[in-house]
Design a protein around this motif. Structure first.
Motif, short mmCIF file in Angstrom:
data_model
loop_
_atom_site.label_atom_id
_atom_site.label_comp_id
_atom_site.label_asym_id
_atom_site.label_seq_id
_atom_site.Cartn_x
_atom_site.Cartn_y
_atom_site.Cartn_z
N ASP A 85 -11.59 4.38 5.46
CA ASP A 85 -10.85 4.22 6.72
C ASP A 85 -11.40 5.29 7.69
O ASP A 85 -12.36 5.03 8.44
CB ASP A 85 -9.34 4.38 6.44
CG ASP A 85 -8.45 4.33 7.68
OD1 ASP A 85 -8.98 4.26 8.81
OD2 ASP A 85 -7.21 4.38 7.54
N GLU A 86 -10.87 6.51 7.62
CA GLU A 86 -11.24 7.59 8.55
C GLU A 86 -12.74 7.81 8.68
O GLU A 86 -13.23 8.13 9.78
CB GLU A 86 -10.60 8.92 8.11
CG GLU A 86 -9.10 9.05 8.38
CD GLU A 86 -8.24 8.58 7.22
OE1 GLU A 86 -8.63 7.63 6.52
OE2 GLU A 86 -7.14 9.17 7.03
N ASN B 197 -11.76 -0.76 5.60
CA ASN B 197 -10.60 -0.93 6.48
C ASN B 197 -11.13 -0.89 7.91
O ASN B 197 -11.71 0.11 8.33
CB ASN B 197 -9.62 0.22 6.20
CG ASN B 197 -8.52 0.36 7.26
OD1 ASN B 197 -8.68 -0.05 8.40
ND2 ASN B 197 -7.42 1.00 6.88
N ASP C 153 -3.33 4.86 -0.41
CA ASP C 153 -4.07 5.46 0.70
C ASP C 153 -3.79 6.96 0.71
O ASP C 153 -2.64 7.38 0.87
CB ASP C 153 -3.62 4.83 2.03
CG ASP C 153 -4.44 5.31 3.23
OD1 ASP C 153 -5.33 6.17 3.05
OD2 ASP C 153 -4.17 4.82 4.35
N LYS D 252 0.86 -1.19 0.00
CA LYS D 252 0.00 0.00 0.00
C LYS D 252 0.89 1.23 0.00
O LYS D 252 1.78 1.36 0.84
CB LYS D 252 -0.90 -0.04 1.23
CG LYS D 252 -1.52 1.27 1.66
CD LYS D 252 -2.55 1.03 2.76
CE LYS D 252 -2.44 2.07 3.86
NZ LYS D 252 -3.38 1.81 4.96
N ASN E 272 -5.40 9.23 2.76
CA ASN E 272 -5.69 9.88 4.05
C ASN E 272 -6.40 11.22 3.87
O ASN E 272 -5.99 12.24 4.43
CB ASN E 272 -4.42 10.04 4.88
CG ASN E 272 -3.93 8.71 5.46
OD1 ASN E 272 -2.89 8.20 5.04
ND2 ASN E 272 -4.69 8.13 6.38
N GLU F 57 -7.83 4.05 -0.88
CA GLU F 57 -8.30 4.18 0.50
C GLU F 57 -8.47 5.65 0.88
O GLU F 57 -7.57 6.46 0.65
CB GLU F 57 -7.27 3.49 1.41
CG GLU F 57 -7.60 3.50 2.88
CD GLU F 57 -6.53 2.74 3.70
OE1 GLU F 57 -5.73 2.00 3.11
OE2 GLU F 57 -6.50 2.92 4.93
N LYS G 197 1.27 5.26 0.32
CA LYS G 197 0.65 6.51 0.76
C LYS G 197 0.79 7.51 -0.39
O LYS G 197 1.87 7.59 -1.01
CB LYS G 197 1.37 7.04 2.00
CG LYS G 197 1.12 6.19 3.24
CD LYS G 197 -0.32 6.29 3.69
CE LYS G 197 -0.52 5.66 5.06
NZ LYS G 197 -1.92 5.76 5.52
N LYS H 44 -10.27 -0.67 11.71
CA LYS H 44 -9.31 -0.43 12.79
C LYS H 44 -10.14 -0.44 14.05
O LYS H 44 -10.98 0.44 14.24
CB LYS H 44 -8.64 0.94 12.62
CG LYS H 44 -7.69 1.03 11.44
CD LYS H 44 -7.10 2.40 11.31
CE LYS H 44 -6.15 2.45 10.12
NZ LYS H 44 -5.77 3.84 9.78
MG MG Z 1 -5.74 4.57 5.95
#
Ligand code: MG
Ligand code: OSB
Length: 376
Positions: free
Chosen positions: A239-240, A261, A189, A162, A191, A214, A164, A263
């Motif tokens: 994700d977030e 994802n 990803d 992955k 972010n 992502e 960034k 977490k």
């Molecule tokens: Mg992420």
């Protein structure tokens, strides 16, 4: 099971190399560890937020305050005689702060499972004793550095890479990696670094055969992600944006993503993570286990989750050596085939090593059921 003591520690561990994302760079992992002591066993939990509120609204000093002033007292007010399921209910009166809640809830669950001799993975209904590992590669100074890092990780055996990305360090670099290794599982990803005005970037990424993109857009968004997902072929993964189980139901209904994802810390702990897993499974949405550069404590929790049936894609569950010169627990090791063992002992199956933990600790506070927070 009666909880008689809760300990908070602020710990720091240097990283083997700086980790850069679209929101900033980390050179040292800093987090809160929670230990609960009961009449039967001890339990450990790791809070996944960082020094600054950059990935999420939570940050270490804030989480410490929430734990100290609201969450730990709520537990003792309830008599300390609580199961993890009851802790989840108790915490409902505190709004937000899923990462702080997760740390304490997971510690209570760990103590409970250790007391009954049950592994977390077994309790969650895990179906594997090994999981496939991916690696999250930070933004590097140059494309040459990126090629070298990816080459190293592939020779270590990782099963998914992955990258960034951020505006300006995206399509060109990802294309270089894809052309060099046409067959690997590759994802990116962002972010939350882009907006719908960047559709051209995602259209270009569409030609690079990515497993997913992502969290491309705003950290709290579902609606714009649905628009993006409708406009591109690559699967969007959130994700977030997923901060509680209801978010994933909304995301699936809106078409905001096709992959999730998970977490556990981001959604409020292991119980909520299991709920997210189940909702995704029921909707036919694959999930994978994300990471927050956890120490061995959080890593053990993640590995147990990653062994559940709907975790069908390799996660960011990398071995200790990818992060730290020395982990707080005995190191997690990846086999050359890119798989890692799921801890099988009671609870999360690992415990921080006393002297390493003490060396990493900068602040420590203990509360007892009878006396509350003791003088530092
Ligand atoms: Mg992420
Ligand atoms: O977005 O997945 C992310 C690390 C810190 C904060 C956010 C993220 C990450 C990673 C690394 O990508 C995952 C890991 O290896 O623990």
């Amino acid at each position: 099971m009666k909880i008689h003591e809760v300990e908070l520690r602020l710990v720091s561990l240097p990283l083997v190399r700086p980790f850069r994302t679209s929101f900033g760079e980390t050179t040292t992992k800093e987090c809160i560890l929670v230990r609960v002591a009961t009449d039967e066993a001890e339990g450990w939990g790791e809070c996944v937020c960082d020094r600054e509120p950059d990935f999420s609204a939570e940050f270490n000093a804030g989480a410490w305050e929430v734990l100290r002033t609201f969450l730990v007292p709520a537990l003792f007010r309830a008599g300390g005689d609580v199961s993890a399921v009851r802790v989840d209910e108790l915490f409902a009166s505190v709004r937000g702060h899923p990462m702080a809640k997760a740390a304490l809830l997971n510690a209570v669950l760990d103590a409970e499972l250790r007391a009954s001799g049950t592994s977390l993975a077994g309790w969650l209904g895990a179906e594997r004793d090994r999981v496939a590992c991916g690696v999250s590669v930070g933004i590097t100074p140059t494309t040459k550095d990126l090629l070298a890092q990816v080459e190293g990780y592939l020779s270590d055996g990782y099963r998914r890479i992955k990258l960034k990305i951020a505006p300006g360090v995206d399509v060109d670099r990802v294309r270089v990696i894809r052309e060099r290794w046409p067959g690997i599982l590759l994802s990116v990803d962002a972010n939350a670094a882009y907006t719908l005005a960047d559709l051209d970037v995602f259209r270009a990424l569409d030609d690079l055969d990515l497993l997913m993109v992502e969290q491309p857009l705003h950290h709290d968004d579902l609606v714009e992600h649905a628009r993006l997902q409708a406009a591109i072929r690559t699967d969007v993964c959130l994700d977030e944006s997923i901060k509680r189980p209801a978010d994933v139901t909304a995301a699936i209904a809106l078409g905001s993503c096709r992959i999730v994802n998970i977490k556990q810390g981001r959604v409020g702990g292991v119980l909520a993570a299991r709920e997210v897993h189940d909702r995704c499974r029921d909707a036919g949405v694959p999930v994978w286990c994300g990471g927050m550069l956890e120490t061995g404590v959080g890593r053990a929790t993640n590995l147990a989750l990653a062994a559940m049936p709907n975790f069908t894609l390799p996660g960011d569950t990398s071995p200790s050596a990818r992060y730290f010169p020395e982990d707080l627990t005995e190191p997690f090791v990846m086999d050359p085939d890119g798989s890692m063992a799921v801890p099988g002992g009671p609870g999360i199956g690992v415990t921080p090593v006393g002297e390493r933990l003490d060396a990493a600790t900068s602040v420590r506070e203990i509360a007892t059921a009878n006396e509350g927070w003791l003088p530092r």
